[in-house]
Design a protein around this motif. Structure first.
Motif, PDB file in Angstrom:
ATOM      1  N   ASP A 135      -9.483   2.844  -1.337  1.00  0.00           N
ATOM      2  CA  ASP A 135     -10.532   1.894  -1.695  1.00  0.00           C
ATOM      3  C   ASP A 135     -10.910   2.029  -3.172  1.00  0.00           C
ATOM      4  OD1 ASP A 135     -10.486   1.034   0.888  1.00  0.00           O
ATOM      5  OD2 ASP A 135     -12.241   2.199   1.537  1.00  0.00           O
ATOM      6  N   GLU A 136     -10.964   3.295  -3.655  1.00  0.00           N
ATOM      7  CA  GLU A 136     -11.302   3.526  -5.058  1.00  0.00           C
ATOM      8  C   GLU A 136     -10.232   2.959  -5.983  1.00  0.00           C
ATOM      9  OE1 GLU A 136     -13.337   4.811  -8.451  1.00  0.00           O
ATOM     10  OE2 GLU A 136     -13.958   4.517  -6.356  1.00  0.00           O
ATOM     11  N   LEU A 137      -8.951   3.179  -5.579  1.00  0.00           N
ATOM     12  CA  LEU A 137      -7.842   2.641  -6.387  1.00  0.00           C
ATOM     13  C   LEU A 137      -7.893   1.114  -6.430  1.00  0.00           C
ATOM     14  CD1 LEU A 137      -4.901   4.953  -5.283  1.00  0.00           C
ATOM     15  CD2 LEU A 137      -6.087   4.972  -7.471  1.00  0.00           C
ATOM     16  N   GLU A 138      -8.161   0.507  -5.253  1.00  0.00           N
ATOM     17  CA  GLU A 138      -8.234  -0.949  -5.210  1.00  0.00           C
ATOM     18  C   GLU A 138      -9.405  -1.454  -6.059  1.00  0.00           C
ATOM     19  OE1 GLU A 138      -8.432  -1.978  -1.126  1.00  0.00           O
ATOM     20  OE2 GLU A 138      -6.320  -1.503  -0.709  1.00  0.00           O
ATOM     21  N   MET A 143       0.851  -1.189   0.000  1.00  0.00           N
ATOM     22  CA  MET A 143       0.000   0.000   0.000  1.00  0.00           C
ATOM     23  C   MET A 143       0.886   1.238   0.000  1.00  0.00           C
ATOM     24  SD  MET A 143      -2.943  -1.417  -0.097  1.00  0.00           S
ATOM     25  CE  MET A 143      -4.099  -0.175   0.395  1.00  0.00           C
ATOM     26  N   ALA A 144       1.678   1.457  -1.019  1.00  0.00           N
ATOM     27  CA  ALA A 144       2.624   2.584  -1.090  1.00  0.00           C
ATOM     28  C   ALA A 144       1.884   3.890  -1.149  1.00  0.00           C
ATOM     29  CB  ALA A 144       3.512   2.417  -2.325  1.00  0.00           C
ATOM     30  N   ALA A 145       0.710   3.938  -1.821  1.00  0.00           N
ATOM     31  CA  ALA A 145      -0.045   5.191  -1.936  1.00  0.00           C
ATOM     32  C   ALA A 145      -0.535   5.654  -0.586  1.00  0.00           C
ATOM     33  CB  ALA A 145      -1.225   4.982  -2.892  1.00  0.00           C
ATOM     34  N   LYS A 146      -0.978   4.707   0.257  1.00  0.00           N
ATOM     35  CA  LYS A 146      -1.437   5.072   1.597  1.00  0.00           C
ATOM     36  C   LYS A 146      -0.314   5.655   2.418  1.00  0.00           C
ATOM     37  CE  LYS A 146      -4.002   3.196   5.529  1.00  0.00           C
ATOM     38  NZ  LYS A 146      -4.677   2.013   6.078  1.00  0.00           N
ATOM     39  N   SER A 147       0.892   5.106   2.339  1.00  0.00           N
ATOM     40  CA  SER A 147       2.055   5.633   3.071  1.00  0.00           C
ATOM     41  C   SER A 147       2.379   7.032   2.610  1.00  0.00           C
ATOM     42  CB  SER A 147       3.259   4.712   2.864  1.00  0.00           C
ATOM     43  OG  SER A 147       2.971   3.420   3.353  1.00  0.00           O
ATOM     44  N   ASP A 148       2.201   7.307   1.287  1.00  0.00           N
ATOM     45  CA  ASP A 148       2.511   8.650   0.761  1.00  0.00           C
ATOM     46  C   ASP A 148       1.593   9.692   1.348  1.00  0.00           C
ATOM     47  OD1 ASP A 148       4.486   7.532  -0.705  1.00  0.00           O
ATOM     48  OD2 ASP A 148       3.303   7.343  -2.565  1.00  0.00           O
ATOM     49  N   ARG A 208     -10.719   0.073  -8.650  1.00  0.00           N
ATOM     50  CA  ARG A 208     -10.368   0.232 -10.074  1.00  0.00           C
ATOM     51  C   ARG A 208      -9.372  -0.839 -10.514  1.00  0.00           C
ATOM     52  NH1 ARG A 208      -9.457   6.779 -10.814  1.00  0.00           N
ATOM     53  NH2 ARG A 208     -11.626   7.408 -10.365  1.00  0.00           N
ATOM     54  N   ALA A 209      -8.428  -1.166  -9.623  1.00  0.00           N
ATOM     55  CA  ALA A 209      -7.439  -2.202  -9.951  1.00  0.00           C
ATOM     56  C   ALA A 209      -8.138  -3.539 -10.155  1.00  0.00           C
ATOM     57  CB  ALA A 209      -6.384  -2.288  -8.857  1.00  0.00           C
ATOM     58  N   ARG A 210      -9.134  -3.839  -9.206  1.00  0.00           N
ATOM     59  CA  ARG A 210      -9.863  -5.100  -9.351  1.00  0.00           C
ATOM     60  C   ARG A 210     -10.638  -5.117 -10.670  1.00  0.00           C
ATOM     61  NH1 ARG A 210     -10.918  -4.134  -3.896  1.00  0.00           N
ATOM     62  NH2 ARG A 210     -13.012  -3.372  -4.415  1.00  0.00           N
ATOM     63  N   GLU A 211     -11.285  -3.976 -10.974  1.00  0.00           N
ATOM     64  CA  GLU A 211     -12.070  -3.915 -12.210  1.00  0.00           C
ATOM     65  C   GLU A 211     -11.158  -4.069 -13.431  1.00  0.00           C
ATOM     66  OE1 GLU A 211     -14.204  -0.295 -12.104  1.00  0.00           O
ATOM     67  OE2 GLU A 211     -15.736  -1.018 -10.700  1.00  0.00           O
ATOM     68  N   ALA A 212      -9.979  -3.398 -13.369  1.00  0.00           N
ATOM     69  CA  ALA A 212      -9.039  -3.504 -14.499  1.00  0.00           C
ATOM     70  C   ALA A 212      -8.563  -4.944 -14.659  1.00  0.00           C
ATOM     71  CB  ALA A 212      -7.845  -2.568 -14.266  1.00  0.00           C
ATOM     72  N   THR A 213      -8.278  -5.600 -13.512  1.00  0.00           N
ATOM     73  CA  THR A 213      -7.832  -7.000 -13.581  1.00  0.00           C
ATOM     74  C   THR A 213      -8.926  -7.873 -14.166  1.00  0.00           C
ATOM     75  OG1 THR A 213      -6.376  -6.661 -11.664  1.00  0.00           O
ATOM     76  CG2 THR A 213      -6.965  -8.930 -12.232  1.00  0.00           C
ATOM     77  N   GLN A 214     -10.163  -7.628 -13.678  1.00  0.00           N
ATOM     78  CA  GLN A 214     -11.278  -8.414 -14.188  1.00  0.00           C
ATOM     79  C   GLN A 214     -11.490  -8.164 -15.687  1.00  0.00           C
ATOM     80  OE1 GLN A 214     -14.508  -7.278 -11.664  1.00  0.00           O
ATOM     81  NE2 GLN A 214     -13.757  -8.396  -9.864  1.00  0.00           N
ATOM     82  N   GLU A 229      -7.793  11.135   6.884  1.00  0.00           N
ATOM     83  CA  GLU A 229      -7.638   9.687   6.881  1.00  0.00           C
ATOM     84  C   GLU A 229      -8.804   9.013   6.162  1.00  0.00           C
ATOM     85  OE1 GLU A 229      -7.189   8.622  10.936  1.00  0.00           O
ATOM     86  OE2 GLU A 229      -5.089   9.311  11.071  1.00  0.00           O
ATOM     87  N   ARG A 230     -10.040   9.538   6.409  1.00  0.00           N
ATOM     88  CA  ARG A 230     -11.202   8.978   5.732  1.00  0.00           C
ATOM     89  C   ARG A 230     -11.105   9.177   4.206  1.00  0.00           C
ATOM     90  NH1 ARG A 230     -13.874  11.314  10.176  1.00  0.00           N
ATOM     91  NH2 ARG A 230     -14.479  13.099   8.893  1.00  0.00           N
ATOM     92  N   LYS A 231     -10.650  10.390   3.856  1.00  0.00           N
ATOM     93  CA  LYS A 231     -10.492  10.694   2.407  1.00  0.00           C
ATOM     94  C   LYS A 231      -9.445   9.785   1.763  1.00  0.00           C
ATOM     95  CE  LYS A 231      -9.705  14.550  -0.725  1.00  0.00           C
ATOM     96  NZ  LYS A 231      -9.370  15.995  -0.822  1.00  0.00           N
ATOM     97  N   GLU A 232      -8.301   9.595   2.477  1.00  0.00           N
ATOM     98  CA  GLU A 232      -7.228   8.735   1.964  1.00  0.00           C
ATOM     99  C   GLU A 232      -7.718   7.301   1.850  1.00  0.00           C
ATOM    100  OE1 GLU A 232      -3.638   7.327   0.556  1.00  0.00           O
ATOM    101  OE2 GLU A 232      -4.546   9.320   0.624  1.00  0.00           O
TER     102      GLU A 232
END
Length: 311
Positions: free
Chosen positions: A79-82, A1-6, A84-90, A71-74
């Motif tokens: 969650d949105e990135l994940e 989760m590199a984006a969350k750390s950023d 989208r990643a799931r949708e892209a993988t699918q 924190e809620r926004k991040e």
């Protein structure tokens, strides 16, 4: 989760800044210092301290609220990135499955096309073989028919040839007899013609000998006459003195068809006479020549002896 750390690091830095501001504000209040007794002013001072503490509490609550909102926004962003990643993988998996299906269908169609082409080729080959077989049968029939006709034609030709040969043999015998007679006659005529030609050649040769002898005499006479004329022309242009008496010069002269002197060369003789002779020739320029070719050919290059004449 590199984006969350950023996103967590900026939040921590922002919270630290806000806490530092609160501490500075808090340090501005001296809790150990005993309040000074001020006449008519103790109530406002207590009120000011309370007010400042409330501001600090409000500021701390605000910072906490901002941190929670960030924190809620991040989290929502992650969650949105994940998602989208799931949708892209699918979607990629669906696309790959579709590609595999299309490739499978393509290979199946290719196999079907190849099978159809092979079947068409086999049918065409069979048709070609049948055509060739029929053509061979027709060619064999025509060959036999041609052989029959050729045999009949050969028999007829042989009969005609026999008759022609008989006629030709008869004609050849007659022709040979005629040629033999004609050859005998030709030889007799040829012999007579050759004898006549021989006699004519002998007469012509005798005549030519007489004419040649006569012409040679004429040419010799003309050469002598023109040689005398050339010598006389040189004598007319020759300047003499007593020192030349009894002396002579032999000189070579080359003449053009019109008598123009194209060259002269001293062969021998007295130098004084030879110089005078060359001068006389150059002065004359042209010397007498015959218009007749056989006379000119004997005079176009001559060796002449010049001897001064005295009156």
């Amino acid at each position: 989760m590199a984006a969350k750390s950023d996103f967590t690091l900026p939040l921590v830095i922002s919270a630290s800044i806000h806490i530092g501001v609160i501490i500075v504000v808090a340090m501005g209040v001296d809790f150990d210092e005993k309040p000074k007794v001020m006449p008519q002013a103790s109530a406002p001072a207590v009120q000011a301290v309370v007010v400042d503490q409330q501001k600090v509490n409000q500021q701390v609550q605000k910072i906490k609220a901002e941190q929670q909102a960030a924190e809620r926004k991040e989290k929502a962003r992650q969650d949105e990135l994940e998602r989208r990643a799931r949708e892209a993988t699918q979607a990629r998996e669906r696309e790959q499955a579709k590609i595999k299906q299309l490739e499978k269908e393509r290979k199946q169609k290719e196999i079907e096309t190849q099978n159809a082409a092979a079947a068409a080729k086999a049918a065409k080959l069979k048709e070609q073989q049948e055509k060739e077989k029929a053509a061979q049968a027709e060619a064999l029939r025509k060959q036999k028919e041609d052989e029959r006709k050729a045999a009949e034609a050969a028999a007829a030709k042989a009969e005609a040839k026999r008759k022609q040969e008989e006629a030709a043999a008869k004609k050849a015998a007659e022709e040979r007899k005629r040629k033999e007679e004609a050859e005998r006659k030709r030889k007799a005529e040829e012999q007579a013609r050759l004898e006549q030609e021989r006699m004519m050649e002998e007469a012509l040769a005798a005549e030519q000998a007489v004419l040649s002898q006569t012409r040679n005499k004429q040419v010799t006479t003309e050469v002598q006459r023109y040689t005398s004329m050339i010598r006389a022309t040189i004598q007319r242009n020759l300047v003499v003195d007593e020192s030349m008496r009894g002396k002579s010069c032999r000189i070579f002269i080359r003449l053009a068809k019109d008598g123009f002197v194209t060259g002269n060369e001293i062969l021998s003789g007295d130098p004084v006479v030879c110089r005078a002779t060359k001068t006389a020739i150059n002065k004359a320029g042209r010397l007498p020549v015959s218009p007749e070719a056989d006379v000119y050919n004997k005079l176009k290059e001559i060796n002449l002896t010049v001897q001064p004449e005295f009156n």
